[in-house]
Motif scaffolding. Sequence first.
Motif: not given
Lengths: 424, 352
Positions: A329-330, A332-334, B298, B317, B222, B218, B226, B308, B250, A279, B296
């Motif tokens: 991380s976005p 994966l979040a998708r 996680a 995932l 997200m 979270y 999107f 990282d 974000q 990441f 960004f």
Amino acid sequence: MNNSEKKRMNGEAEEENEEDVEDEGRDAWERTYTDERSWEALEEDESGLLQPIDNKAIYHSQYRRRLQSLSATSAASRIQKGLIRFLCVVVDLSKAAGEMDFKPSRMAVIAKHVEAFIREFFDQNPLSQIGLVIIKDGVAQSLTELGGSPEAHIKALMVKLGCAGDSSLQNALELVHDTLHKIPSYGHREVLILYSALSTCDPGDIMETIQKCKKAKLRCSVIGLSAEMFVCKHLCQETGGSYMVALDEGHFKELLLEHAPPPPALAEFAIANLIKMGFPQRAAEGSIAICSCHREAKVGEGYICPRCKARVCELPTECRFCGLTLVSSPHLARSYHHLFPIEPFTEISARQFELSRVASKTCFSCRESLLTPGTNKAGPCAACTKCKQYFCLDCDIYIHESLHNCPGCESRRITPAAASATKS
Amino acid sequence: MLKEGAIESRLVAGPLVVTTWPRSFLLPPHSRGKLLRDFNQSTVVVGHGYASFQANRRSLISFSDDVSLLVVLIDTNPFFWSTSSSSLNFHQFVSHVLVFLDLIVRLSQLNQIVVIATGHNTCDYIYDSSLDTDQVTGEGELPALYSFVLQRLEEFVDKDEKLGAKQEGLSEKRASSLLSGSLSMALCYIQRVFRSGPLHPQPRILCLQGSPDGSEQYVSIMNAIFSAQRSMVPIDCCYVGSHNSAFLQQASYITGGVYVKPQHLEGLYQYLATVFAVDLHSRSFLQLPRPAGVDFRASCFCHKTTIDMGYVCSVCLSIFCKHHDKCSTCGSVFGKAQLDAASDRKRKASES
């Protein structure tokens, strides 16, 4: 609308020729004119302009049928979805692709919609990869390698690709099999064939190739543009894919985009694995480094691989020097909304709504009135099974197709005590 | 400094346990329903003549590209406002926001505003400038908009409190507000505006948030981000809390909005007026605050630390910092085909 107009034009031309020949035993396309009389559905408003036909109800019922079929298959047993997909798109560029029944030609329509499909695919599956293959003159060639960046594939498609010769399904399957053989075991292997021809000229026994693909756990789906073929149907049945034939351009686009969300994955197809991923952090503003993708010096924006400290320009990508998969991380979040889908809403008829005696007759999320305009009666609406709030039909479609959050459930706070009480 | 009677708290060894709903966080102690009177004394009255703007609004048909629809999400979480140690208390905050809303309305007659309140237990619409029922005119010391919004805010806070009274108490160290709910409602409203025809103002969302991020939200936040990115709706944020909010940073980065954490909260109106009042088209001509460094990275599912480099389960995932044999979220055994793993489990179950 487009489809019915086209059919009407074609139908009238043929009707004049064949009226003398066929007197009785009307065909289905003739019956649509004599029985349904779709032109009578047109109405004018007070100034003489044509009013749009209200296909809102039709659209919503189609949408609900699609949702029911999806939820029926997935709700039964929490079926897993293959989230890391390696998809090869095979485009048939034989002589049949130059036919003009799709305007301007089948090839142009295919190129346009495959571009939209690639963007949608990477939007929904950011960790997946696509490769493009074309069939021309009986030979299959790889147009682009398996890669995760949409721009490279779209650029390759925009080049003027001529169509000629015969189409060979076996050569395409052999090429795809060799390409997908090299991918890691946790990925799901898929093939999408856009087939316009009505035959296939193969150097060997295609049934053997189909068995080879089945053993390699390739899931092959076909979208036909001309007519249904037995060999395509057999291929899809053996490998567990789907076979559909497009009726017109709108239908083709719909069928193509249905392959964008991840399909239900059969458990034995992929081995679960822990993938090492990095990441990266954004590089500091004003820092100068040579990026590893373009081999140029760049200032500022970019990311730094946590393992080898090389600079990359965009994510997701694989670091060129150490091979680490780099994501943010976005990305994966998708994919999380595929893992935590929301339940479909139940449809409430006008009568049930009136009986329910709700305080405000407005949609909970957009505050649009649920009463049909001009009257005092309630139109059709939908309600969430968990939070019991009422939503209008458009919000229902938006919530399930794009947002993936129920506003009613998100606007409630459930304490752990209450949650365990409802569970027990 | 906590106000007298604001929170009853028992400091237990460990995290702060808040047992009762913090009362009167809005107002000075021992005075309920006095919001309007206090507001009157403590802020500058910006003038009358608001009513005349409303009448002219609907006669214009064409929309130029500098007309905006602004959806404002106001954080009314009492757990934040009663404990915030900064120089801004809730009714100063509301006064800054109300003057800002008035500014937006005055910039163009066609501008529309929608206000949604983000509470601790619920979210609701407060004001919609395009609704007939919300058109208010009136004489008095305050412009009609202010008194209307204040009254609705007070009703909302009462409702929020009543919903919270049923719960036995929270043991959260930092109580968050329901940001995902109000974001989802804002996006549905914006979709409705898109559906209304080819002529519509350009929508954007402004989040005035102070509460910390709730990690349970979270996934929903997200999803909303999107969806906003797809519909090309920027999410701006003015964060008035203590530490930066990673979710909102974000959100602004992904959707192309602006994130600002004002350093001097007494001048909040100045930040709002200079950064967030301008419509989307004119933003290209301004120098807006740039993101200082969006993180960004996680956080791993086992320790919640930011990492990282980590391991990601290919089925669900989930992110782990160390190599495991089995995924704790989906139960898949790594390195084995799923059918073998399932038959192993059956064999073990039948043996035991």
